[in-house]
Design a protein around this motif. Structure first.
Motif, PDB file in Angstrom:
ATOM      1  N   VAL A  79       0.768  -1.174   0.088  1.00  0.00           N
ATOM      2  CA  VAL A  79      -0.136   0.085  -0.063  1.00  0.00           C
ATOM      3  C   VAL A  79       0.652   1.087   0.134  1.00  0.00           C
ATOM      4  CG1 VAL A  79      -2.007  -1.121   1.019  1.00  0.00           C
ATOM      5  CG2 VAL A  79      -0.097   0.029   2.722  1.00  0.00           C
ATOM      6  N   SER A  80       1.876   0.903   0.314  1.00  0.00           N
ATOM      7  CA  SER A  80       2.924   2.339   0.346  1.00  0.00           C
ATOM      8  C   SER A  80       3.926   2.178  -1.078  1.00  0.00           C
ATOM      9  CB  SER A  80       4.115   2.124   1.417  1.00  0.00           C
ATOM     10  OG  SER A  80       5.217   1.346   1.236  1.00  0.00           O
ATOM     11  N   ARG A  81       4.101   3.486  -1.254  1.00  0.00           N
ATOM     12  CA  ARG A  81       4.896   3.706  -2.773  1.00  0.00           C
ATOM     13  C   ARG A  81       6.151   4.460  -2.372  1.00  0.00           C
ATOM     14  NH1 ARG A  81       2.391  -0.047  -4.392  1.00  0.00           N
ATOM     15  NH2 ARG A  81       0.567   0.201  -5.620  1.00  0.00           N
ATOM     16  N   PRO A  82       7.167   4.110  -3.149  1.00  0.00           N
ATOM     17  CA  PRO A  82       8.585   5.119  -3.051  1.00  0.00           C
ATOM     18  C   PRO A  82       8.106   6.280  -3.039  1.00  0.00           C
ATOM     19  CG  PRO A  82       8.653   3.160  -4.488  1.00  0.00           C
ATOM     20  CD  PRO A  82       7.295   3.258  -4.129  1.00  0.00           C
ATOM     21  N   ASP A  83       7.222   6.908  -3.569  1.00  0.00           N
ATOM     22  CA  ASP A  83       7.211   8.333  -3.813  1.00  0.00           C
ATOM     23  C   ASP A  83       6.349   9.106  -2.860  1.00  0.00           C
ATOM     24  OD1 ASP A  83       4.654   7.287  -4.764  1.00  0.00           O
ATOM     25  OD2 ASP A  83       4.286   8.774  -6.107  1.00  0.00           O
ATOM     26  N   ILE A  84       5.835   8.132  -1.817  1.00  0.00           N
ATOM     27  CA  ILE A  84       5.207   8.775  -0.362  1.00  0.00           C
ATOM     28  C   ILE A  84       6.041   8.555   0.483  1.00  0.00           C
ATOM     29  CG2 ILE A  84       2.717   8.529  -1.270  1.00  0.00           C
ATOM     30  CD1 ILE A  84       2.531   6.103   0.404  1.00  0.00           C
ATOM     31  N   CYS A  85       5.551   9.011   1.718  1.00  0.00           N
ATOM     32  CA  CYS A  85       6.644   9.078   2.951  1.00  0.00           C
ATOM     33  C   CYS A  85       7.955   9.536   2.861  1.00  0.00           C
ATOM     34  CB  CYS A  85       6.440   7.342   3.461  1.00  0.00           C
ATOM     35  SG  CYS A  85       4.949   6.565   3.744  1.00  0.00           S
ATOM     36  N   ASN A  86       8.278  10.475   2.162  1.00  0.00           N
ATOM     37  CA  ASN A  86       9.412  11.146   1.607  1.00  0.00           C
ATOM     38  C   ASN A  86       9.721  12.016   2.685  1.00  0.00           C
ATOM     39  OD1 ASN A  86       9.853   9.603  -0.616  1.00  0.00           O
ATOM     40  ND2 ASN A  86       8.901  11.217  -2.120  1.00  0.00           N
ATOM     41  N   THR A  87      11.046  12.078   3.084  1.00  0.00           N
ATOM     42  CA  THR A  87      11.614  13.038   3.947  1.00  0.00           C
ATOM     43  C   THR A  87      11.531  14.497   3.160  1.00  0.00           C
ATOM     44  OG1 THR A  87      13.922  13.060   3.079  1.00  0.00           O
ATOM     45  CG2 THR A  87      13.420  11.549   4.687  1.00  0.00           C
ATOM     46  N   PRO A  88      11.729  15.623   3.887  1.00  0.00           N
ATOM     47  CA  PRO A  88      11.674  16.893   3.417  1.00  0.00           C
ATOM     48  C   PRO A  88      12.670  17.082   1.911  1.00  0.00           C
ATOM     49  CG  PRO A  88      11.617  17.069   5.599  1.00  0.00           C
ATOM     50  CD  PRO A  88      11.809  15.713   5.453  1.00  0.00           C
ATOM     51  N   GLU A  89      13.847  16.336   2.266  1.00  0.00           N
ATOM     52  CA  GLU A  89      14.585  16.386   1.237  1.00  0.00           C
ATOM     53  C   GLU A  89      14.221  15.624  -0.340  1.00  0.00           C
ATOM     54  OE1 GLU A  89      15.436  15.123   4.315  1.00  0.00           O
ATOM     55  OE2 GLU A  89      16.252  17.072   5.106  1.00  0.00           O
ATOM     56  N   GLY A  90      12.969  14.997  -0.027  1.00  0.00           N
ATOM     57  CA  GLY A  90      12.683  14.203  -1.166  1.00  0.00           C
ATOM     58  C   GLY A  90      13.035  12.766  -1.013  1.00  0.00           C
ATOM     59  N   GLU A  91      13.877  12.069  -0.234  1.00  0.00           N
ATOM     60  CA  GLU A  91      14.396  10.991  -0.121  1.00  0.00           C
ATOM     61  C   GLU A  91      13.314  10.061   0.142  1.00  0.00           C
ATOM     62  OE1 GLU A  91      17.982  11.067   2.006  1.00  0.00           O
ATOM     63  OE2 GLU A  91      18.802  12.557   0.341  1.00  0.00           O
ATOM     64  N   GLY A  92      13.090   8.539  -0.128  1.00  0.00           N
ATOM     65  CA  GLY A  92      12.048   7.970   0.327  1.00  0.00           C
ATOM     66  C   GLY A  92      12.708   7.450   1.748  1.00  0.00           C
ATOM     67  N   ASN A  93      11.497   7.292   2.352  1.00  0.00           N
ATOM     68  CA  ASN A  93      11.495   6.503   3.867  1.00  0.00           C
ATOM     69  C   ASN A  93      11.465   5.287   3.785  1.00  0.00           C
ATOM     70  OD1 ASN A  93      11.607   5.944   6.460  1.00  0.00           O
ATOM     71  ND2 ASN A  93      11.083   7.969   7.207  1.00  0.00           N
ATOM     72  N   ARG A  94      12.324   4.338   3.423  1.00  0.00           N
ATOM     73  CA  ARG A  94      12.077   2.932   3.330  1.00  0.00           C
ATOM     74  C   ARG A  94      11.492   2.137   4.609  1.00  0.00           C
ATOM     75  NH1 ARG A  94      13.403  -1.328  -0.386  1.00  0.00           N
ATOM     76  NH2 ARG A  94      13.317  -3.350   0.685  1.00  0.00           N
TER      77      ARG A  94
END
Length: 188
Positions: A89-104
């Motif tokens: 349900v998660s995607r690499p383009d969500i849950c990103n840090t302010p720097e735009g890096e994915g939060n695995r």
């Protein structure tokens, strides 16, 4: 051909077409080999035909342009629902840090919570998927295995429904993760 075999063969054909020329990330072999391994594992643990069909299809929504509606039309709501239960349900383009890096780590926690709520049959598919993926990643994934294996340890411990309803497949997946941890510890 009886209805059961037709369902499984139709799911196999659908999955092979949907995944097309996709290859396994670490081995380069055709992606359908993984799907076949998942389906065979499910058969080995006496899964019902709809679970085996969903095993063939388990990555179609996540990794192809197949939609839930496509699966409902082709296989009905039960098989389509099982596929949804094991789709991230998660995607690499969500849950990103302010720097735009994915939060695995956050994404995997979201997916783990979702899978904990899946039916035991959905969790059974996930166990078969883990059995295939863990063996592949530990053997061929290099440094990624050190990220992957702890994620799978946390996941397998959250799959309570399949542990209760179909302990042997859960136990095999659990044991494989523990062996992978030990192998990585010895290699460190």
């Amino acid at each position: 051909m009886d209805r059961v075999l037709t369902l499984i063969r139709t799911a196999e054909d659908f999955a092979r077409r949907a995944h097309g020329d996709q290859k396994r990330k670490f081995t380069g072999e055709p992606y359908w080999h993984h799907l076949q391994e998942v389906a065979r594992t499910l058969l080995q643990y006496s899964a019902t035909p709809d679970v085996v069909a969903a095993g063939w299809l388990h990555d179609t929504i996540e990794d192809t342009d197949t939609s839930y509606k496509d699966l409902v039309l082709a296989f009905g709501p039960v098989v389509a629902g099982l596929v949804v239960e094991v789709t991230d349900v998660s995607r690499p383009d969500i849950c990103n840090t302010p720097e735009g890096e994915g939060n695995r780590r956050l994404r995997k926690e979201i997916d783990r919570q979702f899978l904990a709520g899946a039916s035991w049959r959905g969790q059974m598919i996930k166990c078969a998927d883990m059995l295939s993926n863990t063996a592949d990643i530990v053997a061929n994934g290099g440094g990624f295995a050190r990220i992957y294996v702890p994620e799978k340890k946390a996941l397998i411990l959250s799959l309570e429904k399949v542990r209760t309803a179909s302990y042997p497949i859960w136990r095999e997946a659990y044991d494989q993760v523990v062996r992978a941890e030990q192998r990585l510890a010895c290699a460190a």
